[in-house]
Scaffold this active site. Structure first.
Site, mmCIF file in Angstrom:
data_model
loop_
_atom_site.group_PDB
_atom_site.id
_atom_site.type_symbol
_atom_site.label_atom_id
_atom_site.label_comp_id
_atom_site.label_asym_id
_atom_site.label_seq_id
_atom_site.Cartn_x
_atom_site.Cartn_y
_atom_site.Cartn_z
ATOM 1 N N ASP A 70 0.692 1.586 12.859
ATOM 2 C CA ASP A 70 0.673 -0.142 12.874
ATOM 3 C C ASP A 70 1.216 -0.695 14.098
ATOM 4 O OD1 ASP A 70 0.148 -0.006 10.411
ATOM 5 O OD2 ASP A 70 2.023 -0.811 9.496
ATOM 6 N N GLY A 71 2.067 0.114 15.035
ATOM 7 C CA GLY A 71 2.649 -0.431 15.991
ATOM 8 C C GLY A 71 1.529 -0.604 17.024
ATOM 9 N N THR A 180 5.624 -6.871 4.688
ATOM 10 C CA THR A 180 6.311 -5.584 4.335
ATOM 11 C C THR A 180 7.309 -4.969 5.449
ATOM 12 O OG1 THR A 180 4.190 -4.800 5.123
ATOM 13 C CG2 THR A 180 4.339 -4.742 3.019
ATOM 14 N N SER A 185 12.843 -6.191 4.209
ATOM 15 C CA SER A 185 14.054 -5.636 4.200
ATOM 16 C C SER A 185 15.036 -6.792 3.710
ATOM 17 C CB SER A 185 14.492 -5.439 5.397
ATOM 18 O OG SER A 185 13.301 -4.630 6.242
#
Length: 216
Positions: A70-71, A180, A185
């Site tokens: 994803d990064g 997400t 969080s």
């Protein structure tokens, strides 16, 4: 997207997948296509990709392939910053939400692209000016209070219409892609990236004192 004549590679800073890169180079060679990469990335590996700077990479590529997670996908999206060039995300290793395929699926996917058997999924971004600096985010922008200064008062006014005011330690403004990430969080919902939504998620003890505003 017509025929892919130029492919740009964006690589994970540590993880290199020789199998994936060889697959892309073979596919490009069969079509007479050019493969471009950033000098510091393709310089690490022995391959025939042409090193070019980031500006040339995004201007010349018909397709960008992000190899990593994803990064790497977020970095590839930032490089493009608003251009319509499609990105194919190839996952190396851990579970990714943005990378679409695994290395084993790459050869079949490239063949499907040649046959025009694909869909392009648009992703939202959030643009903001934070402390005078323009920021584009594909996941989220978090505004966090200064410690010791008490709760921050936040008003949300979409398109100039009063919507909600609240006091919180922080407020996270996220795209559905970013649902997400930090937003999750903080207790935010998981939203499909196909949904066009901006999530506003307060964090901290004062968030229960949110007040809905409406015009009578």
């Amino acid at each position: 997207m017509g025929m892919v004549g130029t492919v740009g590679l964006v690589l994970h800073p540590q993880r290199d997948s020789k199998k994936a890169i060889d697959t892309i180079l073979r596919w490009a060679a069969d079509k007479g296509a050019t493969v471009l990469g950033l000098p510091e990335e393709v310089g690490r590996i022995d391959c025939s990709a042409v090193p070019v700077d980031a500006v040339a990479l995004v201007e010349r590529a018909d397709l960008l392939v992000g190899l990593g997670g994803d990064g790497t996908m977020l970095r590839t999206m930032r490089l493009l910053a608003g251009r319509p060039t499609p990105i194919l995300g190839v996952n190396l290793g851990k579970l990714g939400f943005l990378a679409e395929i695994d290395v084993d699926e790459l050869a079949g996917t490239l063949s499907a692209i040649d046959r025009h058997e694909y869909t392009i999924e648009p992703r939202m971004a959030i643009r903001s000016v934070v402390a005078g600096v323009p920021v584009t985010a594909f996941n989220d922008i978090a505004l966090v209070r200064i410690p010791g200064e008490g709760l921050a008062g936040v008003s949300v006014t979409p398109s100039g219409s009063p919507f909600v005011s609240l006091s919180a330690d922080a407020v996270i403004v996220a795209t559905s892609t970013g649902s997400t990430a930090y937003s999750f969080s903080a207790g935010g919902p998981i939203v499909s990236p196909r949904v066009e939504a901006v999530l506003v998620v307060p964090q901290g003890p004062g968030s229960s004192r949110a007040k809905r505003m409406s015009r009578s």
